[in-house]
Scaffold this motif. Structure first.
Motif, PDB file in Angstrom:
ATOM      1  N   PHE A  86       0.781  -1.228   0.000  1.00  0.00           N
ATOM      2  CA  PHE A  86       0.000   0.000   0.000  1.00  0.00           C
ATOM      3  C   PHE A  86       0.822   1.292   0.000  1.00  0.00           C
ATOM      4  O   PHE A  86       0.259   2.371  -0.196  1.00  0.00           O
ATOM      5  N   HIS A  87       2.134   1.181   0.235  1.00  0.00           N
ATOM      6  CA  HIS A  87       2.973   2.387   0.281  1.00  0.00           C
ATOM      7  C   HIS A  87       4.294   2.199  -0.454  1.00  0.00           C
ATOM      8  O   HIS A  87       5.220   2.975  -0.271  1.00  0.00           O
ATOM      9  N   GLY A  88       4.396   1.160  -1.254  1.00  0.00           N
ATOM     10  CA  GLY A  88       5.649   0.809  -1.924  1.00  0.00           C
ATOM     11  C   GLY A  88       6.036   1.754  -3.040  1.00  0.00           C
ATOM     12  O   GLY A  88       5.375   2.774  -3.293  1.00  0.00           O
ATOM     13  N   PRO A  89       7.117   1.408  -3.730  1.00  0.00           N
ATOM     14  CA  PRO A  89       7.679   2.285  -4.764  1.00  0.00           C
ATOM     15  C   PRO A  89       6.695   2.748  -5.827  1.00  0.00           C
ATOM     16  O   PRO A  89       6.820   3.868  -6.329  1.00  0.00           O
ATOM     17  N   SER A  90       5.702   1.943  -6.150  1.00  0.00           N
ATOM     18  CA  SER A  90       4.750   2.363  -7.181  1.00  0.00           C
ATOM     19  C   SER A  90       3.895   3.547  -6.733  1.00  0.00           C
ATOM     20  O   SER A  90       3.273   4.214  -7.556  1.00  0.00           O
ATOM     21  N   HIS A  91       3.866   3.836  -5.439  1.00  0.00           N
ATOM     22  CA  HIS A  91       3.070   4.951  -4.909  1.00  0.00           C
ATOM     23  C   HIS A  91       3.872   6.237  -4.736  1.00  0.00           C
ATOM     24  O   HIS A  91       3.303   7.290  -4.478  1.00  0.00           O
ATOM     25  N   TRP A  92       5.182   6.168  -4.841  1.00  0.00           N
ATOM     26  CA  TRP A  92       6.024   7.319  -4.521  1.00  0.00           C
ATOM     27  C   TRP A  92       5.944   8.426  -5.558  1.00  0.00           C
ATOM     28  O   TRP A  92       6.070   9.602  -5.216  1.00  0.00           O
ATOM     29  N   GLN A  93       5.747   8.066  -6.809  1.00  0.00           N
ATOM     30  CA  GLN A  93       5.726   9.060  -7.879  1.00  0.00           C
ATOM     31  C   GLN A  93       4.599  10.070  -7.673  1.00  0.00           C
ATOM     32  O   GLN A  93       4.794  11.260  -7.797  1.00  0.00           O
ATOM     33  N   GLY A  94       3.431   9.594  -7.334  1.00  0.00           N
ATOM     34  CA  GLY A  94       2.275  10.476  -7.209  1.00  0.00           C
ATOM     35  C   GLY A  94       2.198  11.224  -5.890  1.00  0.00           C
ATOM     36  O   GLY A  94       1.549  12.251  -5.801  1.00  0.00           O
ATOM     37  N   ASN A  95       2.876  10.721  -4.860  1.00  0.00           N
ATOM     38  CA  ASN A  95       2.754  11.334  -3.539  1.00  0.00           C
ATOM     39  C   ASN A  95       4.011  11.016  -2.734  1.00  0.00           C
ATOM     40  O   ASN A  95       4.180   9.900  -2.255  1.00  0.00           O
ATOM     41  N   ALA A  97       4.821  11.729   0.181  1.00  0.00           N
ATOM     42  CA  ALA A  97       4.556  11.334   1.564  1.00  0.00           C
ATOM     43  C   ALA A  97       4.465   9.815   1.697  1.00  0.00           C
ATOM     44  O   ALA A  97       4.735   9.270   2.768  1.00  0.00           O
ATOM     45  N   GLU A  98       4.094   9.131   0.612  1.00  0.00           N
ATOM     46  CA  GLU A  98       4.012   7.672   0.647  1.00  0.00           C
ATOM     47  C   GLU A  98       5.355   7.044   0.995  1.00  0.00           C
ATOM     48  O   GLU A  98       5.405   6.007   1.640  1.00  0.00           O
ATOM     49  N   PHE A  99       6.447   7.666   0.553  1.00  0.00           N
ATOM     50  CA  PHE A  99       7.766   7.154   0.906  1.00  0.00           C
ATOM     51  C   PHE A  99       7.966   7.211   2.419  1.00  0.00           C
ATOM     52  O   PHE A  99       8.499   6.284   3.025  1.00  0.00           O
ATOM     53  N   GLY A 100       7.520   8.272   3.044  1.00  0.00           N
ATOM     54  CA  GLY A 100       7.601   8.385   4.499  1.00  0.00           C
ATOM     55  C   GLY A 100       6.774   7.320   5.192  1.00  0.00           C
ATOM     56  O   GLY A 100       7.225   6.712   6.169  1.00  0.00           O
ATOM     57  N   PHE A 101       5.575   7.064   4.687  1.00  0.00           N
ATOM     58  CA  PHE A 101       4.738   6.000   5.255  1.00  0.00           C
ATOM     59  C   PHE A 101       5.423   4.650   5.107  1.00  0.00           C
ATOM     60  O   PHE A 101       5.394   3.817   6.011  1.00  0.00           O
ATOM     61  N   PHE A 102       6.047   4.440   3.950  1.00  0.00           N
ATOM     62  CA  PHE A 102       6.764   3.198   3.677  1.00  0.00           C
ATOM     63  C   PHE A 102       7.882   2.995   4.702  1.00  0.00           C
ATOM     64  O   PHE A 102       7.983   1.941   5.328  1.00  0.00           O
ATOM     65  N   VAL A 103       8.695   4.007   4.892  1.00  0.00           N
ATOM     66  CA  VAL A 103       9.824   3.917   5.833  1.00  0.00           C
ATOM     67  C   VAL A 103       9.341   3.723   7.263  1.00  0.00           C
ATOM     68  O   VAL A 103       9.937   2.963   8.031  1.00  0.00           O
ATOM     69  N   ASP A 104       8.253   4.369   7.630  1.00  0.00           N
ATOM     70  CA  ASP A 104       7.711   4.218   8.986  1.00  0.00           C
ATOM     71  C   ASP A 104       7.400   2.763   9.324  1.00  0.00           C
ATOM     72  O   ASP A 104       7.539   2.344  10.471  1.00  0.00           O
ATOM     73  N   HIS A 105       6.993   2.001   8.343  1.00  0.00           N
ATOM     74  CA  HIS A 105       6.692   0.590   8.586  1.00  0.00           C
ATOM     75  C   HIS A 105       7.944  -0.174   9.028  1.00  0.00           C
ATOM     76  O   HIS A 105       7.861  -1.121   9.800  1.00  0.00           O
ATOM     77  N   PHE A 106       9.100   0.241   8.529  1.00  0.00           N
ATOM     78  CA  PHE A 106      10.335  -0.447   8.905  1.00  0.00           C
ATOM     79  C   PHE A 106      10.754  -0.107  10.336  1.00  0.00           C
ATOM     80  O   PHE A 106      11.320  -0.953  11.029  1.00  0.00           O
ATOM     81  N   THR A 107      10.464   1.100  10.789  1.00  0.00           N
ATOM     82  CA  THR A 107      10.764   1.411  12.193  1.00  0.00           C
ATOM     83  C   THR A 107       9.844   0.611  13.109  1.00  0.00           C
ATOM     84  O   THR A 107      10.261   0.142  14.164  1.00  0.00           O
ATOM     85  N   PHE A 108       8.601   0.435  12.694  1.00  0.00           N
ATOM     86  CA  PHE A 108       7.665  -0.395  13.452  1.00  0.00           C
ATOM     87  C   PHE A 108       8.152  -1.842  13.460  1.00  0.00           C
ATOM     88  O   PHE A 108       8.119  -2.519  14.488  1.00  0.00           O
ATOM     89  N   LEU A 109       8.635  -2.321  12.307  1.00  0.00           N
ATOM     90  CA  LEU A 109       9.193  -3.669  12.228  1.00  0.00           C
ATOM     91  C   LEU A 109      10.348  -3.838  13.209  1.00  0.00           C
ATOM     92  O   LEU A 109      10.443  -4.871  13.874  1.00  0.00           O
ATOM     93  N   ALA A 110      11.212  -2.857  13.310  1.00  0.00           N
ATOM     94  CA  ALA A 110      12.351  -2.948  14.221  1.00  0.00           C
ATOM     95  C   ALA A 110      11.878  -3.166  15.659  1.00  0.00           C
ATOM     96  O   ALA A 110      12.409  -4.020  16.378  1.00  0.00           O
ATOM     97  N   GLY A 111      10.878  -2.423  16.078  1.00  0.00           N
ATOM     98  CA  GLY A 111      10.342  -2.607  17.423  1.00  0.00           C
ATOM     99  C   GLY A 111       9.707  -3.966  17.613  1.00  0.00           C
ATOM    100  O   GLY A 111       9.882  -4.612  18.656  1.00  0.00           O
TER     101      GLY A 111
END
Length: 137
Positions: A86-95, A97-111
């Motif tokens: 839902f927030h992967g590379p195919s979404h970054w071109q149009g928005n 902010a989607e890249f930020g949402f994508f990265v946030d998932h990895f910080t959640f994964l770390a926890g």
């Protein structure tokens, strides 16, 4: 005492995030299904219900400590799936902010990975049920 409080707060945060996600799904199941369909997945209403039920199961695991490490690992897989779906590379071109949402998932994964390895806390769990407990080894 400080360690116990920190673990409890972390578990409450995990439970709260998944509880809010489930609540939003239950409150607007058709909208969630539409979002899933827009991402190209089949059977969107079924997947929306399964996601909400899974999130409730995660909430119960985080609150009780039952199957905690397994739940944290499954939640990690789920969170990364959501990041790419839902927030992967195919979404970054149009928005952007989607890249930020994508990265946030990895910080959640770390926890979640940290929680899976270290467990629910010795004094903060239901009686042990003979399941895998990496924090006990």
């Amino acid at each position: 005492m400080g360690r116990t409080v920190a673990i409890l707060v972390a578990r409450l945060i995990f439970a709260g995030v998944f509880a809010m996600a489930a609540a939003f799904k239950f409150a607007g199941m058709e909208g969630t299904a539409g979002y899933i369909a827009a991402a190209g997945f089949p059977f969107p209403l079924l997947l929306a219900w399964l996601a909400a039920i899974f999130e409730v199961a995660l909430v119960l695991a985080f609150l009780t400590g039952a199957f905690f490490s397994e739940a944290a690992l499954l939640a990690g897989v789920y969170v990364i799936f959501l990041a790419f779906a839902f927030h992967g590379p195919s979404h970054w071109q149009g928005n952007q902010a989607e890249f930020g949402f994508f990265v946030d998932h990895f910080t959640f994964l770390a926890g979640l990975l940290y929680a899976a390895v270290h467990g629910p806390g010795e004094r903060l769990t239901v009686p042990r049920l003979g399941v895998w407990q990496p924090w006990a080894t």
